[in-house]
Design a protein around this motif. Structure first.
Motif, PDB file in Angstrom:
ATOM      1  N   ASP A  35       0.835  -1.198   0.000  1.00 29.40           N
ATOM      2  CA  ASP A  35       0.000   0.000   0.000  1.00 29.40           C
ATOM      3  C   ASP A  35       0.872   1.251   0.000  1.00 29.40           C
ATOM      4  O   ASP A  35       0.579   2.226  -0.694  1.00 29.40           O
ATOM      5  CB  ASP A  35      -0.934   0.019   1.214  1.00 29.40           C
ATOM      6  CG  ASP A  35      -2.062  -0.991   1.116  1.00 29.40           C
ATOM      7  OD1 ASP A  35      -2.212  -1.628   0.050  1.00 29.40           O
ATOM      8  OD2 ASP A  35      -2.784  -1.154   2.115  1.00 29.40           O
ATOM      9  N   ALA A  36       1.943   1.241   0.780  1.00 28.60           N
ATOM     10  CA  ALA A  36       2.857   2.384   0.815  1.00 28.60           C
ATOM     11  C   ALA A  36       3.549   2.558  -0.531  1.00 28.60           C
ATOM     12  O   ALA A  36       3.786   3.688  -0.971  1.00 28.60           O
ATOM     13  CB  ALA A  36       3.881   2.215   1.925  1.00 28.60           C
ATOM     14  N   LEU A  37       3.877   1.450  -1.201  1.00 25.93           N
ATOM     15  CA  LEU A  37       4.489   1.539  -2.531  1.00 25.93           C
ATOM     16  C   LEU A  37       3.542   2.205  -3.520  1.00 25.93           C
ATOM     17  O   LEU A  37       3.936   3.088  -4.294  1.00 25.93           O
ATOM     18  CB  LEU A  37       4.876   0.152  -3.038  1.00 25.93           C
ATOM     19  CG  LEU A  37       6.059  -0.515  -2.358  1.00 25.93           C
ATOM     20  CD1 LEU A  37       6.142  -1.982  -2.773  1.00 25.93           C
ATOM     21  CD2 LEU A  37       7.342   0.207  -2.699  1.00 25.93           C
ATOM     22  N   ILE A  38       2.279   1.780  -3.496  1.00 28.70           N
ATOM     23  CA  ILE A  38       1.278   2.352  -4.403  1.00 28.70           C
ATOM     24  C   ILE A  38       1.049   3.824  -4.082  1.00 28.70           C
ATOM     25  O   ILE A  38       1.053   4.685  -4.973  1.00 28.70           O
ATOM     26  CB  ILE A  38      -0.047   1.556  -4.315  1.00 28.70           C
ATOM     27  CG1 ILE A  38       0.154   0.140  -4.857  1.00 28.70           C
ATOM     28  CG2 ILE A  38      -1.174   2.286  -5.049  1.00 28.70           C
ATOM     29  CD1 ILE A  38      -0.969  -0.821  -4.525  1.00 28.70           C
ATOM     30  N   ALA A  39       0.852   4.141  -2.803  1.00 28.01           N
ATOM     31  CA  ALA A  39       0.581   5.522  -2.401  1.00 28.01           C
ATOM     32  C   ALA A  39       1.777   6.427  -2.673  1.00 28.01           C
ATOM     33  O   ALA A  39       1.617   7.557  -3.144  1.00 28.01           O
ATOM     34  CB  ALA A  39       0.203   5.568  -0.924  1.00 28.01           C
ATOM     35  N   GLY A  40       2.984   5.938  -2.393  1.00 30.45           N
ATOM     36  CA  GLY A  40       4.192   6.729  -2.648  1.00 30.45           C
ATOM     37  C   GLY A  40       4.390   7.011  -4.120  1.00 30.45           C
ATOM     38  O   GLY A  40       4.804   8.102  -4.510  1.00 30.45           O
ATOM     39  N   HIS A  41       4.079   6.018  -4.947  1.00 31.77           N
ATOM     40  CA  HIS A  41       4.204   6.203  -6.390  1.00 31.77           C
ATOM     41  C   HIS A  41       3.190   7.242  -6.879  1.00 31.77           C
ATOM     42  O   HIS A  41       3.532   8.152  -7.645  1.00 31.77           O
ATOM     43  CB  HIS A  41       4.002   4.869  -7.099  1.00 31.77           C
ATOM     44  CG  HIS A  41       4.556   4.821  -8.469  1.00 31.77           C
ATOM     45  ND1 HIS A  41       4.339   3.774  -9.320  1.00 31.77           N
ATOM     46  CD2 HIS A  41       5.315   5.693  -9.176  1.00 31.77           C
ATOM     47  CE1 HIS A  41       4.946   3.994 -10.471  1.00 31.77           C
ATOM     48  NE2 HIS A  41       5.535   5.157 -10.410  1.00 31.77           N
ATOM     49  N   ALA A  42       1.949   7.129  -6.420  1.00 26.83           N
ATOM     50  CA  ALA A  42       0.922   8.100  -6.812  1.00 26.83           C
ATOM     51  C   ALA A  42       1.306   9.506  -6.361  1.00 26.83           C
ATOM     52  O   ALA A  42       1.171  10.475  -7.119  1.00 26.83           O
ATOM     53  CB  ALA A  42      -0.428   7.709  -6.221  1.00 26.83           C
ATOM     54  N   GLN A  43       1.809   9.608  -5.136  1.00 31.70           N
ATOM     55  CA  GLN A  43       2.208  10.913  -4.610  1.00 31.70           C
ATOM     56  C   GLN A  43       3.322  11.524  -5.455  1.00 31.70           C
ATOM     57  O   GLN A  43       3.284  12.710  -5.775  1.00 31.70           O
ATOM     58  CB  GLN A  43       2.653  10.759  -3.158  1.00 31.70           C
ATOM     59  CG  GLN A  43       3.023  12.055  -2.489  1.00 31.70           C
ATOM     60  CD  GLN A  43       3.471  11.838  -1.060  1.00 31.70           C
ATOM     61  OE1 GLN A  43       4.256  10.937  -0.789  1.00 31.70           O
ATOM     62  NE2 GLN A  43       2.963  12.653  -0.155  1.00 31.70           N
ATOM     63  N   SER A  44       4.305  10.716  -5.850  1.00 30.17           N
ATOM     64  CA  SER A  44       5.418  11.242  -6.637  1.00 30.17           C
ATOM     65  C   SER A  44       4.978  11.710  -8.018  1.00 30.17           C
ATOM     66  O   SER A  44       5.587  12.602  -8.605  1.00 30.17           O
ATOM     67  CB  SER A  44       6.532  10.197  -6.775  1.00 30.17           C
ATOM     68  OG  SER A  44       6.175   9.170  -7.677  1.00 30.17           O
ATOM     69  N   LEU A  45       3.915  11.112  -8.531  1.00 22.76           N
ATOM     70  CA  LEU A  45       3.390  11.495  -9.846  1.00 22.76           C
ATOM     71  C   LEU A  45       2.354  12.611  -9.760  1.00 22.76           C
ATOM     72  O   LEU A  45       1.924  13.149 -10.777  1.00 22.76           O
ATOM     73  CB  LEU A  45       2.768  10.278 -10.541  1.00 22.76           C
ATOM     74  CG  LEU A  45       3.736   9.155 -10.913  1.00 22.76           C
ATOM     75  CD1 LEU A  45       2.962   7.916 -11.355  1.00 22.76           C
ATOM     76  CD2 LEU A  45       4.687   9.613 -12.001  1.00 22.76           C
ATOM     77  N   GLY A  46       1.903  12.911  -8.536  1.00 21.53           N
ATOM     78  CA  GLY A  46       0.892  13.945  -8.357  1.00 21.53           C
ATOM     79  C   GLY A  46      -0.489  13.520  -8.816  1.00 21.53           C
ATOM     80  O   GLY A  46      -1.272  14.349  -9.289  1.00 21.53           O
ATOM     81  N   VAL A  47      -0.774  12.232  -8.672  1.00 31.01           N
ATOM     82  CA  VAL A  47      -2.077  11.707  -9.082  1.00 31.01           C
ATOM     83  C   VAL A  47      -2.764  11.058  -7.879  1.00 31.01           C
ATOM     84  O   VAL A  47      -2.094  10.604  -6.949  1.00 31.01           O
ATOM     85  CB  VAL A  47      -1.948  10.684 -10.236  1.00 31.01           C
ATOM     86  CG1 VAL A  47      -1.356  11.338 -11.465  1.00 31.01           C
ATOM     87  CG2 VAL A  47      -1.128   9.470  -9.819  1.00 31.01           C
ATOM     88  N   PRO A  48      -4.093  11.012  -7.878  1.00 31.61           N
ATOM     89  CA  PRO A  48      -4.800  10.373  -6.765  1.00 31.61           C
ATOM     90  C   PRO A  48      -4.763   8.849  -6.881  1.00 31.61           C
ATOM     91  O   PRO A  48      -4.512   8.297  -7.945  1.00 31.61           O
ATOM     92  CB  PRO A  48      -6.234  10.886  -6.912  1.00 31.61           C
ATOM     93  CG  PRO A  48      -6.370  11.233  -8.347  1.00 31.61           C
ATOM     94  CD  PRO A  48      -5.009  11.643  -8.821  1.00 31.61           C
ATOM     95  N   VAL A  49      -5.036   8.205  -5.758  1.00 36.09           N
ATOM     96  CA  VAL A  49      -5.225   6.756  -5.732  1.00 36.09           C
ATOM     97  C   VAL A  49      -6.733   6.513  -5.761  1.00 36.09           C
ATOM     98  O   VAL A  49      -7.456   7.004  -4.891  1.00 36.09           O
ATOM     99  CB  VAL A  49      -4.623   6.128  -4.449  1.00 36.09           C
ATOM    100  CG1 VAL A  49      -4.955   4.647  -4.368  1.00 36.09           C
ATOM    101  CG2 VAL A  49      -3.126   6.351  -4.395  1.00 36.09           C
ATOM    102  N   PHE A  50      -7.210   5.806  -6.754  1.00 34.83           N
ATOM    103  CA  PHE A  50      -8.616   5.421  -6.833  1.00 34.83           C
ATOM    104  C   PHE A  50      -8.728   3.997  -6.300  1.00 34.83           C
ATOM    105  O   PHE A  50      -8.085   3.083  -6.838  1.00 34.83           O
ATOM    106  CB  PHE A  50      -9.111   5.473  -8.284  1.00 34.83           C
ATOM    107  CG  PHE A  50      -9.281   6.871  -8.807  1.00 34.83           C
ATOM    108  CD1 PHE A  50     -10.525   7.491  -8.759  1.00 34.83           C
ATOM    109  CD2 PHE A  50      -8.211   7.575  -9.324  1.00 34.83           C
ATOM    110  CE1 PHE A  50     -10.689   8.783  -9.234  1.00 34.83           C
ATOM    111  CE2 PHE A  50      -8.357   8.867  -9.798  1.00 34.83           C
ATOM    112  CZ  PHE A  50      -9.599   9.469  -9.753  1.00 34.83           C
ATOM    113  N   THR A  51      -9.512   3.804  -5.250  1.00 34.08           N
ATOM    114  CA  THR A  51      -9.572   2.501  -4.596  1.00 34.08           C
ATOM    115  C   THR A  51     -10.869   2.331  -3.820  1.00 34.08           C
ATOM    116  O   THR A  51     -11.556   3.297  -3.526  1.00 34.08           O
ATOM    117  CB  THR A  51      -8.370   2.338  -3.635  1.00 34.08           C
ATOM    118  OG1 THR A  51      -8.404   1.036  -3.034  1.00 34.08           O
ATOM    119  CG2 THR A  51      -8.375   3.389  -2.542  1.00 34.08           C
ATOM    120  N   ARG A  52     -11.164   1.085  -3.500  1.00 31.40           N
ATOM    121  CA  ARG A  52     -12.256   0.771  -2.584  1.00 31.40           C
ATOM    122  C   ARG A  52     -11.717   0.525  -1.182  1.00 31.40           C
ATOM    123  O   ARG A  52     -12.468   0.340  -0.247  1.00 31.40           O
ATOM    124  CB  ARG A  52     -13.006  -0.471  -3.071  1.00 31.40           C
ATOM    125  CG  ARG A  52     -13.761  -0.235  -4.357  1.00 31.40           C
ATOM    126  CD  ARG A  52     -14.429  -1.487  -4.849  1.00 31.40           C
ATOM    127  NE  ARG A  52     -15.427  -1.943  -3.892  1.00 31.40           N
ATOM    128  CZ  ARG A  52     -16.097  -3.074  -4.016  1.00 31.40           C
ATOM    129  NH1 ARG A  52     -15.890  -3.861  -5.035  1.00 31.40           N
ATOM    130  NH2 ARG A  52     -16.988  -3.412  -3.108  1.00 31.40           N
TER     131      ARG A  52
END
Length: 74
Positions: A35-52
């Motif tokens: 989860d931290a890998l996904i969130a960190g990647h999204a943060q670095s790209l400046g995009v939101p995480v879409f999830t349930r």
């Protein structure tokens, strides 16, 4: 199908790695490293995480968009 979208896959670079490290260090709550890998990647790209998965909301500095499933549940 996602492989056919130009530019969909982004490199996991130093900024993504740094973001993952910062998010992991910023919380005392239990979390899955992926989860931290996904969130960190999204943060670095400046995009939101879409999830349930509401667990992503533990990362306060990451924009999280909770989506509903077919059953209306988040």
């Amino acid at each position: 199908m996602l492989d056919s979208l130009p530019g969909f896959w982004k490199d996991f670079d130093a900024a993504a790695s740094d973001g993952c490290g910062e998010l992991t260090a910023s919380t005392t709550q239990a979390m899955r490293v992926k989860d931290a890998l996904i969130a960190g990647h999204a943060q670095s790209l400046g995009v939101p995480v879409f999830t349930r998965d509401v667990g992503f909301t533990r990362f306060a500095s990451v924009e999280v968009k909770l989506i509903e499933g077919d059953d209306g549940a988040v």
